[in-house]
Design a protein around this motif. Structure first.
Motif, PDB file in Angstrom:
ATOM      1  N   UNK A 306      72.076  88.206  16.487  1.00 12.69           N
ATOM      2  CA  UNK A 306      73.156  88.005  15.520  1.00 12.69           C
ATOM      3  C   UNK A 306      72.914  88.805  14.249  1.00 12.69           C
ATOM      4  N   UNK A 307      73.976  89.401  13.717  1.00 14.28           N
ATOM      5  CA  UNK A 307      73.945  90.021  12.392  1.00 14.28           C
ATOM      6  C   UNK A 307      74.862  89.223  11.474  1.00 14.28           C
ATOM      7  N   UNK A 308      74.483  89.115  10.212  1.00 18.00           N
ATOM      8  CA  UNK A 308      75.263  88.371   9.224  1.00 18.00           C
ATOM      9  C   UNK A 308      75.646  89.316   8.088  1.00 18.00           C
ATOM     10  N   UNK A 309      76.933  89.323   7.746  1.00 19.64           N
ATOM     11  CA  UNK A 309      77.430  90.074   6.583  1.00 19.64           C
ATOM     12  C   UNK A 309      77.947  89.064   5.577  1.00 19.64           C
ATOM     13  N   UNK A 310      77.497  89.133   4.343  1.00 16.60           N
ATOM     14  CA  UNK A 310      77.820  88.102   3.364  1.00 16.60           C
ATOM     15  C   UNK A 310      77.998  88.695   1.962  1.00 16.60           C
ATOM     16  N   UNK A 353      69.035  92.555   7.459  1.00 14.02           N
ATOM     17  CA  UNK A 353      69.923  91.542   8.023  1.00 14.02           C
ATOM     18  C   UNK A 353      69.423  90.170   7.571  1.00 14.02           C
ATOM     19  N   UNK A 354      70.227  89.365   6.839  1.00 12.50           N
ATOM     20  CA  UNK A 354      71.643  89.492   6.534  1.00 12.50           C
ATOM     21  C   UNK A 354      71.966  90.675   5.615  1.00 12.50           C
ATOM     22  N   UNK A 355      73.127  91.259   5.868  1.00  7.00           N
ATOM     23  CA  UNK A 355      73.615  92.373   5.061  1.00  7.00           C
ATOM     24  C   UNK A 355      74.399  91.777   3.892  1.00  7.00           C
ATOM     25  N   UNK A 356      73.781  91.765   2.695  1.00  7.65           N
ATOM     26  CA  UNK A 356      74.432  91.207   1.500  1.00  7.65           C
ATOM     27  C   UNK A 356      75.167  92.327   0.787  1.00  7.65           C
ATOM     28  N   UNK A 369      80.895  97.886   6.113  1.00  9.94           N
ATOM     29  CA  UNK A 369      79.680  97.209   6.580  1.00  9.94           C
ATOM     30  C   UNK A 369      79.859  96.685   8.002  1.00  9.94           C
ATOM     31  N   UNK A 370      81.005  96.082   8.271  1.00 11.22           N
ATOM     32  CA  UNK A 370      81.244  95.508   9.590  1.00 11.22           C
ATOM     33  C   UNK A 370      81.307  96.595  10.656  1.00 11.22           C
ATOM     34  N   UNK A 371      81.973  97.697  10.373  1.00 10.29           N
ATOM     35  CA  UNK A 371      82.083  98.783  11.356  1.00 10.29           C
ATOM     36  C   UNK A 371      80.716  99.347  11.714  1.00 10.29           C
ATOM     37  N   UNK A 372      79.877  99.550  10.703  1.00 10.46           N
ATOM     38  CA  UNK A 372      78.541 100.112  10.937  1.00 10.46           C
ATOM     39  C   UNK A 372      77.669  99.133  11.722  1.00 10.46           C
ATOM     40  N   UNK A 373      77.695  97.874  11.333  1.00 12.34           N
ATOM     41  CA  UNK A 373      76.850  96.871  11.991  1.00 12.34           C
ATOM     42  C   UNK A 373      77.286  96.655  13.451  1.00 12.34           C
ATOM     43  N   UNK A 374      78.580  96.639  13.701  1.00 12.21           N
ATOM     44  CA  UNK A 374      79.065  96.461  15.078  1.00 12.21           C
ATOM     45  C   UNK A 374      78.620  97.598  15.990  1.00 12.21           C
ATOM     46  N   UNK A 381      76.443  90.266  18.200  1.00 10.42           N
ATOM     47  CA  UNK A 381      77.531  89.515  17.596  1.00 10.42           C
ATOM     48  C   UNK A 381      77.358  89.494  16.093  1.00 10.42           C
ATOM     49  N   UNK A 382      78.469  89.312  15.361  1.00 10.82           N
ATOM     50  CA  UNK A 382      78.422  89.362  13.888  1.00 10.82           C
ATOM     51  C   UNK A 382      79.110  88.125  13.317  1.00 10.82           C
ATOM     52  N   UNK A 383      78.462  87.546  12.326  1.00  8.22           N
ATOM     53  CA  UNK A 383      79.084  86.489  11.536  1.00  8.22           C
ATOM     54  C   UNK A 383      79.411  87.081  10.173  1.00  8.22           C
ATOM     55  N   UNK A 384      80.690  86.999   9.776  1.00  6.10           N
ATOM     56  CA  UNK A 384      81.125  87.498   8.480  1.00  6.10           C
ATOM     57  C   UNK A 384      81.354  86.299   7.564  1.00  6.10           C
TER      58      UNK A 384
END
Length: 895
Positions: A306-310, A353-356, A369-374, A381-384
């Protein structure tokens, strides 16, 4: 294979005519409420009220009995006192009723008198061929057909979620909650006692129901574990299944038994069963819909990272803690990903990660950020996560997230924290089918359902084959030992007998020598070498060490003599005199680097044999470190079992201690799995300790408890049908070619693929009605990873240059009526006309008859004259299909 046959449970869920027994002019009676619910739901079929005390109920005429109804009735709803139900069933049988829902209580849950009444009901139902839900249930609902045969209040919307519950009270609560959330259902079933129709058959119906996209289940206990597991596995292959079970602790078990007569299964056993079935388990009622929210959208993982963007560090930290609790690994971002984020994000971003993306991040920054992480291969999977800070536009960010989700196959889960300011953005996400949550912990739990589904789906696809073709166990020897003990009314094997059974299955054991005198004890000790161990051979007790029957590290002749005399006096003083008493000498198995483990089998009342693995030694029961699994096992399942214990961490190398050869431990677990499958008489097997080090694994102590077991059906004691190795035969074809006819197994995927892709276009057309160039991987899995309880495939295999080659296959699948099956057969072009098809069909027909099936059918293309000739030789009738002139229907009654 034809798929248009109506399911035999259709009269229960989609009836065209219904009779309600017990309906009256009392508006609050159960039967009257049911009658009104059927009317108000918009039922389009014929509806009859049955009660000899009334002429009318509401606007409907009321009949004294079914005999007065001059029309066919498919379904009976019965809500009368328990004592009257058998007579009503006889009415139904005489009238040709196909199905019933028994709402009345007072049967198996009500003590001995109720159990007698339940048996009478089952006898009548069997005589007339009536299938029924209940007793003591809420009823059934099938909203797509406007059918609500329950006494629950409120409206039930039509939707794509099916609900099966053993608790009627829980059903009413869920339905009330779902109405407030505008959640709809395809089918709702309250099973009650499940005296007749149980989970397995209901799941079969839901698998075939196109309106059902996911299945929710509330379970208290299981009547038929084989049917339950087979139905779950079939459903989970095509639709997400989420299960909540009551009775996780003693107080819950007691509460469940108070209104239900089913077996309440131990929680760890049930958990293992669900894992093998490929379903997701929830701990709470809320988990049913929370999991369905994620899984029904069709979101699937290809890994668990899992990756987290926050835009907030605190909420991200809370998410990380929850992920750790749920064993969800955070993805390690690749260097290229970090460099791209460096170029796009503010200098103070977290660089991990988490990507703050920081509190002032706008929608464009989130999107970058989401495009690069995906795009990162390490991310599955990504949690935004969004908090409503001053410069953040929740709607704009939601719009960008929706854009990204349309171009990515990886799942995205959102957490829009707050209320008023994020409401519109959250609605936008919901409408786009993106699961979203208010709190980070809940979002992580949502992702956990996906990881659980992913992991369990991998376990679902495990269909273990035979352990080894070269080192087959000596099953006859093991059965002989058990038979001899049972003939002497001995139900606890002594250590000599127990170890002999382990040896028959190639589990290494410490040699055990029986001695009758101190001189013989010394002689054996001299042969084995000092130090030695001495034990009482005392079959009436499992914990020899706990009662002083084990002496270790005996270092010389004098100590051996003294110990023999002490053990002899101890045995002579036991009252009553134990069976199989004696004294044994063993080598003192010890290893400075050895780890003490424990393996075994216990018999669960619901699921049959259960395999356990964990820490061993004298403290094993106190430490309570073990994992359980259902047989049969393969290597992947054995690895999974080991990994779920704390002792697994001690198997790796540390300091000057080398690691244990895990393959040896896995082999022992696989052999124990074979014992569990092949010896149904064993109700308990305990190997403690089994000592493992870098060089070997050795069973030091063994204890087996047995019971008589009588069944004509192979493997009927297991919840999952193992590989039926007893069906493996050799025949001669084409005059002198040796050919192996055996059930297919998952490991045959390669030779099955080679076989199918090697067929000529005409052979592919005859078998699949398709001349594909590449065989679809999902179809290959379906053909080789079969459930032996509901289908069978025999392959014909020859060996050339040491390699197996598949030259033919015959298979059947049990039809929805559970009494017939549909077959298909294919033979490689160069082997046609050489006896392969005849041998395969003989094996298939014989096995189908042994399984109790009554009829075998099939579809053959009209221009496939050779296959039609084969069918006629085996006694099949051959007729042209009325629906399709290019198809010939063939059928045969089985003996």
């Amino acid at each position: 294979m034809s798929g248009a046959t109506e399911h035999y449970l259709s009269p229960l869920f989609e009836p065209e005519s219904v009779a309600v027994f017990g309906a009256s002019q009392r508006s609050n009676s159960v039967a009257t409420i049911v009658l009104n619910n059927i009317v108000e739901a918009g039922f389009k079929g014929s509806l009859y009220a049955i009660n000899p005390k009334h002429k009318r109920v509401g606007y409907l005429p009321c009949y004294a009995s079914l005999a007065h109804v001059d029309a066919p009735v498919e379904l009976a709803i019965i809500a009368t006192p328990a004592a009257t139900v058998p007579a009503i069933f006889r009415q139904c049988g005489e009238h040709g009723v196909k199905a019933a829902v028994v709402l009345s209580g007072g049967f198996g849950e009500a003590g001995e008198a109720g159990q007698r009444l339940e048996r009478e009901l089952l006898d009548i139902a069997k005589h007339y061929g009536i299938r029924f839900i209940g007793p003591n249930c809420l009823g059934v609902i099938h909203p797509p057909n406007g059918f609500n045969a329950t006494f629950a209040g409120g409206n039930v919307n039509s939707g794509n979620i099916a609900l099966i519950s053993q608790s009627g009270a829980l059903c009413t609560a869920i339905l009330d909650w779902a109405e407030s959330k505008d959640i709809g259902f395809s089918t709702v079933v309250s099973t009650g006692i499940s005296a007749d129709i149980d989970f397995g058959e209901i799941l079969d119906f839901l698998v075939a129901d196109a309106k059902t996209r996911s299945i929710l289940m509330y379970v208290e206990g299981i009547r038929d574990a084989r049917s339950f597991m087979s139905g779950l596995r079939a459903a989970a292959r095509v639709k997400p299944v989420i299960v909540v079970k009551a009775g996780r602790h003693k107080s819950g078990i007691k509460a469940a038994l108070s209104h239900n007569s089913v077996n309440v299964v131990a929680d760890d056993v049930f958990d293992a069963a669900l894992s093998r079935a490929g379903v997701v388990r929830g701990m709470h009622i809320g988990d049913l819909f929370s999991a369905a929210t994620v899984l029904t959208e069709g979101i699937r993982l290809k890994g668990v990272n899992l990756a987290i963007i926050t835009n907030g560090g605190g909420p991200a930290a809370m998410a990380c803690d929850k992920a750790s609790d749920l064993n969800i690994p955070l993805a390690k971002l690749q260097q290229d990903t970090l460099e791209q984020l460096d170029r796009s994000l503010p200098p103070m971003w977290s660089r991990a990660n988490p990507v703050d993306v920081l509190g002032n991040a706008d929608a464009q920054l989130y999107q970058k950020a989401l495009s690069v992480v995906l795009a990162d291969d390490n991310v599955h999977g990504v949690m935004v996560l969004l908090t409503p800070q001053a410069t953040t536009d929740p709607v704009a960010v939601a719009e960008k997230l929706v854009e990204c989700s349309r171009t990515s196959k990886k799942p995205i889960i959102a957490c829009w924290m707050g209320a008023r300011r994020v409401r519109e953005g959250r609605n936008l996400l919901t409408n786009a089918g993106i699961p979203n949550y208010r709190l980070p912990e809940l979002a992580i739990q949502g992702f956990a359902y996906l990881t659980s589904f992913y992991r369990n789906q991998k376990l679902l696809l495990q269909t273990p084959g035979p352990l080894s073709q070269d080192h087959k166990p000596d099953i006859a020897k093991a059965r002989s030992i058990i038979k001899s003990a049972l003939d002497n009314h001995c139900y606890i094997l002594n250590e000599i007998e127990s170890k002999a059974i382990l040896s028959a299955f190639h589990i290494p054991v410490a040699p055990t020598m029986v001695v009758d005198s101190s001189d013989q004890a010394v002689a054996e000790a001299d042969k084995l070498g000092y130090p030695v161990a001495m034990k009482t051979l005392y079959s009436d007790v499992s914990d020899n060490a706990g009662i002083g029957g084990v002496h270790l590290n005996l270092s010389n002749e004098n100590v051996v003599r003294t110990t023999f005399e002490a053990l002899s006096q101890w045995l002579d003083g036991i009252e009553p005199t134990p069976q199989n008493k004696g004294i044994v000498v063993e080598p003192m198995v010890s290893s400075y680097t050895g780890r003490k483990l424990r393996m075994g089998i216990t018999a669960d009342d619901g699921f049959g044999p259960i395999i356990s693995f964990g820490s061993g030694g004298a403290s094993a029961k106190v430490v309570s470190d073990s994992a359980v699994s259902l047989p049969p096992l393969n290597r992947l399942l054995a690895k999974d079992m080991i990994s779920r214990t704390r002792v697994s961490k001690l198997l790796a190398a540390f300091r000057d201690t080398p690691d244990v050869d895990s393959v040896d431990i896995e082999n022992c677990l696989l052999r124990i799995s074979e014992i569990a499958c092949e010896l149904p008489e064993i109700v308990e097997l305990d190997i403690n300790p089994i000592i493992a080090d870098a060089n070997t694994v050795m069973a030091v102590g063994a204890h087996i408890v047995i019971r008589p077991y009588d069944s004509d059906i192979s493997y009927s004691h297991t919840a999952i049908h193992p590989y039926p190795s007893h069906l493996d035969i050799f025949v001669t074809i084409a005059g002198d070619v040796k050919c192996n006819i055996r059930p297919i197994r998952p490991e045959d995927a390669k030779i099955e693929l080679d076989f199918v892709e090697g067929l000529s276009d005409s052979s592919k057309h005859f078998r699949f009605m398709n001349t594909f160039r590449k065989f679809p991987p999902e179809m290959l899995a379906k053909l080789t990873q079969i459930d032996y309880d509901r289908e069978m495939a025999f392959i014909a295999v020859i060996t050339q240059d040491g390699q197996e080659e598949e030259i033919g296959v015959a298979r059947y699948a049990i039809s929805v009526d559970r009494e017939s099956c549909e077959f298909a057969i294919t033979v490689a072009d160069v082997w046609q006309g050489k006896g392969v098809a005849h041998e395969l069909m003989s094996a298939l027909i014989q096995y189908a008859a042994q399984r109790g099936l009554k009829r075998m059918t099939g579809e053959i293309l009209a221009d496939n004259t050779r296959m039609q000739q084969l069918a006629r030789r085996f006694g099949f009738s051959v007729h042209r299909s009325k629906e399709d002139s290019s198809i010939m229907n063939v059928a045969k009654e089985l003996p």
